[in-house]
Design a protein around this motif. Structure first.
Motif, short mmCIF file in Angstrom:
data_model
loop_
_atom_site.label_atom_id
_atom_site.label_comp_id
_atom_site.label_asym_id
_atom_site.label_seq_id
_atom_site.Cartn_x
_atom_site.Cartn_y
_atom_site.Cartn_z
N ASN A 1 2.14 -0.07 12.16
CA ASN A 1 3.14 1.01 12.16
C ASN A 1 3.50 1.44 13.58
OD1 ASN A 1 3.42 1.17 9.37
ND2 ASN A 1 1.76 2.68 9.17
N ASP B 1 0.82 -1.21 0.00
CA ASP B 1 0.00 0.00 0.00
C ASP B 1 0.85 1.26 0.00
OD1 ASP B 1 0.65 -0.84 2.59
OD2 ASP B 1 -1.06 0.15 3.49
N ASN C 1 -4.36 -4.75 14.03
CA ASN C 1 -4.14 -5.70 12.92
C ASN C 1 -2.84 -6.48 13.10
OD1 ASN C 1 -2.21 -3.79 12.38
ND2 ASN C 1 -3.13 -3.08 10.47
O1 RIB Z 1 -1.30 -1.11 9.54
C1 RIB Z 1 -1.18 -0.75 8.19
C2 RIB Z 1 0.08 0.01 7.97
O2 RIB Z 1 1.22 -0.79 8.32
C3 RIB Z 1 0.29 0.36 6.50
O3 RIB Z 1 1.04 1.54 6.39
C4 RIB Z 1 1.09 -0.81 5.98
O4 RIB Z 1 1.85 -0.48 4.83
C5 RIB Z 1 2.01 -1.07 7.15
O5 RIB Z 1 3.10 -0.17 7.06
#
Ligand code: RIB
Ligand code: CA
Length: 319
Positions: A168, A16, A160
């Protein structure tokens, strides 16, 4: 048209993250000054190669600047199950021919923010290690930067990465603590919001009708990502967290916000990395973030897919 906003995108590319880089390049409202990289979804060196490869796919000369490889205190923690061992899922990019900038992300962040004619916007979509060290290197960036949009944290939803923490913030909770307590003009885009913004196979199939290395990259990267989200979360698509943060630079009206005090747990082994929003003001602390509390996912996905299609048409497949 209002002049483009000068933006530094701090990343851990990451599928992403790659989509955020593409959206920045595809958006005339953004003048992408640099892509800085930290360790996160994949090790730093792989992330740097991925950022270079994505930018070469769209023939962009935006500099890629390596940053800090490891979290401030925590051990390194990557996400191969989410982004693949390459960090870009099933995408097969040729090894980049462009070298990374002979610079360091922390120095770049300080220099850009302190010397730019117009205040710079920082979009941080990886662990916040580079940002935290830039604050320590030059505290005055807090006053000089225009806005810092952070994708991170899980407020009222499970994490998550742990039952409580988003990736992050979990990877470098101490860096997140420095950033949250720095006084930076923060907009915080949490997993609560981004987990609901799903790029589906139907979106990807529509893009694939345009023969381009751009659509090939998107399709190959997100095929892995969609499988992961289906398996781990039962989602019918992939949460494209990072391009949402980038879009808030030029379409802030896509979201609703609340001024809130947000802190992060850094002491408890079980809840480290948990972001806590004091919505009732019980801690009597002044708000330190503009928290994204609502988002128009449909309008964003329309914007994102339209800009990816336009970018793909600018870079047709070589016959
Ligand atoms: O939790 C999602 C984030 O953590 C996004 O920025 C993904 O790329 C990971 O870095
Ligand atoms: Ca990221």
């Amino acid at each position: 048209m209002t002049p483009a906003r000068r933006v530094i995108l701090d990343t851990d590319p990451g599928i992403d993250d790659a989509l955020a880089i593409l959206l920045a390049v595809a958006s005339p409202e953004v003048e992408l000054a640099a892509v800085t990289v930290t360790g996160g979804n994949c090790p730093l060196d792989q992330g740097v190669r991925n950022a270079l490869g994505v930018l070469e796919t769209v023939r962009s000369a935006v500099p890629v600047v390596p940053g800090v490889a490891l979290p401030l205190i925590r051990p390194p923690f990557t996400a191969p199950e989410t982004h693949g061992n390459s960090g870009l899922g099933n995408a097969q990019l040729p090894p980049p021919t462009t070298p990374p900038a002979q610079d360091h992300a922390v120095d770049l962040l300080v220099r850009e923010i302190m010397t730019a004619r117009e205040p710079v916007t920082l979009v941080a979509v990886g662990p916040l290690t580079n940002v935290a060290l830039a604050i320590r290197r030059q505290p005055q960036i807090v006053e000089r930067v225009h806005q810092v949009i952070v994708m991170g944290g899980a407020i009222d939803v499970p994490g998550n990465t742990t039952p409580l923490a988003e990736f992050n913030v979990y990877v470098d909770p101490h860096a997140a603590h420095i950033v949250l307590h720095s006084g930076l003009p923060l907009t915080l885009l949490p997993w609560d919001i981004t987990s609901q913004v799903l790029l589906t196979q139907a979106h990807v199939d529509a893009l694939l009708t345009i023969a381009s290395p751009v659509t090939r990259l998107i399709a190959d990267a997100t095929s892995f990502y969609i499988d992961f989200h289906r398996e781990y979360f039962g989602y019918a698509g992939c949460s494209i967290n990072d391009p949402i943060a980038l879009a808030l630079v030029f379409q802030p009206e896509l979201a609703h916000y609340a001024e809130v005090f947000v802190d992060v747990e850094i002491d408890s082994p079980k809840s480290i990395g948990k972001t806590i929003a004091d919505a009732q003001g019980l801690w009597k602390r002044s708000p330190n973030v503009r928290l994204v509390t609502g988002f128009d996912a449909h309008a964003f996905l329309e914007l994102f897919t339209a800009r990816m299609a336009a970018l793909a048409r600018e870079h047709p497949a070589r016959s």
